[in-house]
Each structure stands twice: as structure tokens, then as C-alpha cells.
Design an enzyme around this catalytic site. Structure first.
Site, short mmCIF file in Angstrom:
data_model
loop_
_atom_site.label_atom_id
_atom_site.label_comp_id
_atom_site.label_asym_id
_atom_site.label_seq_id
_atom_site.Cartn_x
_atom_site.Cartn_y
_atom_site.Cartn_z
N ASN A 13 42.73 45.67 34.86
CA ASN A 13 42.73 46.89 35.50
C ASN A 13 43.40 47.88 34.78
O ASN A 13 44.71 47.75 34.40
CB ASN A 13 43.21 46.72 36.91
CG ASN A 13 43.24 48.00 37.66
OD1 ASN A 13 43.98 48.19 38.43
ND2 ASN A 13 42.32 49.09 37.53
N GLN A 46 41.86 54.14 36.04
CA GLN A 46 42.89 55.25 36.83
C GLN A 46 43.77 55.79 35.53
O GLN A 46 43.83 55.09 34.62
CB GLN A 46 43.77 54.50 37.69
CG GLN A 46 43.18 54.31 39.09
CD GLN A 46 42.53 52.78 39.25
OE1 GLN A 46 43.09 51.89 38.47
NE2 GLN A 46 41.39 52.77 39.99
N CYS A 75 48.69 52.36 43.55
CA CYS A 75 48.04 51.53 42.79
C CYS A 75 48.80 50.43 42.29
O CYS A 75 50.15 50.75 41.57
CB CYS A 75 47.78 52.50 41.41
SG CYS A 75 46.81 51.48 40.07
N ASN A 159 47.10 53.02 50.53
CA ASN A 159 45.83 53.32 50.24
C ASN A 159 44.90 52.44 51.18
O ASN A 159 45.24 51.40 51.53
CB ASN A 159 45.07 53.36 48.60
CG ASN A 159 45.49 51.75 48.30
OD1 ASN A 159 46.23 50.86 48.80
ND2 ASN A 159 44.89 51.61 46.91
N HIS A 161 41.91 49.85 52.65
CA HIS A 161 41.18 48.45 52.30
C HIS A 161 40.50 47.96 53.44
O HIS A 161 40.99 47.99 54.47
CB HIS A 161 42.28 47.58 51.76
CG HIS A 161 42.85 47.93 50.57
ND1 HIS A 161 42.31 47.50 49.33
CD2 HIS A 161 44.06 48.55 50.12
CE1 HIS A 161 43.12 48.23 48.14
NE2 HIS A 161 44.03 48.93 48.62
N ASN A 192 38.81 51.10 49.87
CA ASN A 192 38.50 50.01 48.70
C ASN A 192 38.01 48.94 49.43
O ASN A 192 38.48 48.30 50.56
CB ASN A 192 39.93 49.61 48.28
CG ASN A 192 40.34 50.67 47.27
OD1 ASN A 192 40.05 51.41 46.15
ND2 ASN A 192 41.31 51.67 48.13
N GLU A 210 36.53 49.12 43.89
CA GLU A 210 37.52 50.21 44.07
C GLU A 210 36.96 51.46 44.58
O GLU A 210 35.91 51.99 43.82
CB GLU A 210 38.51 50.19 42.97
CG GLU A 210 39.51 49.28 43.02
CD GLU A 210 40.52 49.47 41.91
OE1 GLU A 210 41.11 50.75 42.02
OE2 GLU A 210 41.15 48.59 41.22
N CYS A 219 42.65 44.32 41.30
CA CYS A 219 43.14 45.41 41.95
C CYS A 219 44.44 45.18 42.86
O CYS A 219 44.43 44.13 43.54
CB CYS A 219 42.02 45.67 43.39
SG CYS A 219 42.62 47.16 44.25
N GLY A 220 45.61 45.65 42.35
CA GLY A 220 46.94 45.15 42.89
C GLY A 220 47.13 45.42 44.28
O GLY A 220 47.26 44.43 45.20
N GLY A 222 44.45 45.67 46.29
CA GLY A 222 43.51 44.99 47.05
C GLY A 222 44.00 43.54 47.17
O GLY A 222 43.67 42.98 48.18
#
Ligand SMILES: N[C@H](CCC[C@H](N)C(=O)O)C(=O)O
Length: 276
Positions: A13, A46, A75, A159, A161, A192, A210, A219-220, A222
Site C-alpha cells: 500500500n 495515498q 490510514c 474511516n 468500513h 471501504n 479502498e 489496507c491497515g 481495513g
């Protein structure tokens, strides 16, 4: 303006990282999209900005922009690269730092073995975090995705999910269902989309479509969301190995209002300069 940047990744990523303390970095949405473009720009999932904090109890501020140019709250893989960046650039000599993000303070720590552990804070199921949630006690929701109904766990790691369990990640319809879930009308800020295969109670495989970037190699946030979803659904233990296409993360969560901890690598690939 000519800007110095560092190209980094956490399990594939990948990020373009700017020291916005010693450079005046003001990026438009179009400039973010150009930087992220893998043909016409540098190429990344990103863009990360390292800034001075705006609050007293933080060492730095960390801003995150997706490849589509949108600024987002959190992130996880980027947080690991962040702490390696500020350490390698001599911006701090602290092994553990407090980082101000749009989603609050996170605390990444450089481990002696070169891995990075990040305290990602408390997972949230509150309606204000996920506007469409009406019943926060429910741990899963049914979404109409194309011609089918998909059961997803919905939660925020800062964020948003939406995580579903699949039999095999390698055959999961990530490219087809991912964008349909990302842009689902239930998610006013988009979402996400995680696809989790439960190998055992302490081992999952994960792919994530994502928000604002498409499928990434890892995806951390995630990975944290998938482990929290799995534990909430009684499928996982409190320490889980998360196998992503880019490599393996370890995620720990003791449940309820405990913090989620994620451990994994952070790699610097090259330094560069670019005229914007
Ligand atoms: N696409 C995410 C931001 C990056 C998260 C991911 N790269 C991670 O490592 O957590 C979002 O729009 O919320």
C-alpha cells in the site's frame, strides 16, 4: 513549486510522503490525482502530509489524501510509514509519537525489530461515525449489492468500513462488488469494502476495495476493521494474523472499548523531487 517527496509503502500500500513542515505544501485535488497517477505522475494509493500539530498533546499532524484527491480521516499503513519517515528525517528522536489526524490522536511506535506498532484507538459503531446506522447494537447489516444481498459488518476506525465474510478471497468479486459497495447509497461519505476469509480463529486472509483508491495490496484500517468485525461476530480470537496480497499484519483487540493495535512493516523506496 518544486517539492521533495519520499516514496514509501506498508505491505505494498504505497504513499508519496511530503515534509510539510520544512516545505510549503498546498495540494489541490487535481495535484493529488496527478501525484497518484501511475503513468503521468509518481504513482501511489495515498499522499501523506507531515505537518506541525494544531493541538498541544500531539507531536505531529498527519493528513491523508486518497488517489482520487479526497482528504480522509485515517490510514493505518500510512501511520507506520509516517513514524519511520519522521524518525529517518530526524524530525524526532522519539520511538513512540502522538499523531493528530482528522479522526483523533493515534500513537505509532517504532519497534526494535524495525516493525511498527500503531495504537489505532477504539473501533466505533456509533451512528455519528456511520451516518446511516439506525441500530448500533446490530453488528451486521444487509446491503443490496447488484442482484444479491450481502451481509456486512459496518464500523469506523476513524474511516468507514463495510466488511463481509467470503469463502475464498482469491475468488471474491472484489473488482465487481467493491465499487458497488463503495458508492452504495447507504454510505453518504462512501466506504471501504473488506472481503475477509476466516482461515482459523487467529488467521484471516483479506482483500480491500479502498474508498478513493480501488483495490490496494494491503489496507491497515481495513485489517483492523476486519478483525474487529470477526471478533464481534464471534469468529476470531483477540490476536489475529491478517494475510493481505502485500504481506502480513498482526492485529490485536481485547473487545469493547479497548484500543486496536496493528503491527507491520514500513519501507522507504526512494527519494524524489517534483515540479507542481
Ligand atoms: N482509502 C481509505 C484511506 C486509506 C486507508 C488505507 N490505505 C489504510 O492503510 O488504512 C479511506 O478512504 O478511508
Amino acid at each position: 513549486m518544486r517539492l521533495r517527496f519520499t516514496k514509501m509503502h506498508g505491505l505494498g500500500n504505497d504513499f508519496v510522503v511530503f515534509d510539510a513542515i520544512h516545505q510549503d505544501v498546498k495540494l489541490s485535488r487535481e495535484q493529488c490525482r496527478f501525484l497518484a497517477d501511475r503513468h503521468f505522475g509518481v504513482g501511489c494509493d495515498q499522499i501523506l502530509l507531515v505537518e506541525r500539530p494544531t493541538v498541544a498533546d500531539a507531536d505531529f499532524r498527519y493528513r491523508i489524501f486518497n488517489a482520487d484527491g479526497g482528504e480522509v480521516e485515517q490510514c493505518g499503513n500510512g501511520a507506520r510509514c509516517f513514524v519511520r519517515f519522521v524518525h529517518d528525517k530526524g524530525l524526532t528522536d522519539k520511538k513512540q509519537i502522538r499523531v493528530e489526524t482528522k479522526a483523533g490522536i493515534i500513537v505509532p511506535r517504532l519497534e526494535d525489530d524495525g516493525q511498527v506498532t500503531v495504537d489505532m484507538g477504539v473501533p466505533r459503531f456509533e451512528p455519528k461515525e456511520i451516518p446511516f446506522l439506525t441500530d448500533k447494537r446490530a453488528s451486521t447489516y444487509l446491503l443490496s449489492v447488484g442482484a444479491k444481498i450481502v451481509e456486512v459488518s459496518v464500523l469506523s476506525m476513524g474511516n468507514p468500513h463495510a466488511v463481509q465474510v467470503v469463502d475464498q478471497v482469491e475468488t471474491a468479486p472484489v473488482a465487481h462488488d467493491g465499487p458497488l459497495i463503495e458508492h452504495h447509497p447507504s454510505f453518504p461519505n462512501r466506504v471501504n469494502a473488506g472481503f475477509m476469509e476466516v482461515v482459523s480463529r487467529d488467521h484471516i486472509r483479506l482483500r480491500v476495495w479502498e474508498r478513493g483508491a480501488g483495490e490496494t495490496l494491503a489496507c491497515g484500517t481495513g485489517a483492523c476493521a476486519a478483525v474487529v468485525a470477526g471478533i464481534t461476530r464471534g469468529l476470531l480470537a483477540h490476536r489475529v494474523r491478517v494475510a493481505t496480497r502485500g504481506g502480513e499484519l498482526t492485529v490485536r483487540w481485547a473487545g469493547d472499548n479497548h484500543h486496536v493495535f496493528m503491527t507491520g512493516p514500513a519501507v522507504t523506496v526512494f527519494e524524489g523531487e517534483i515540479e507542481l
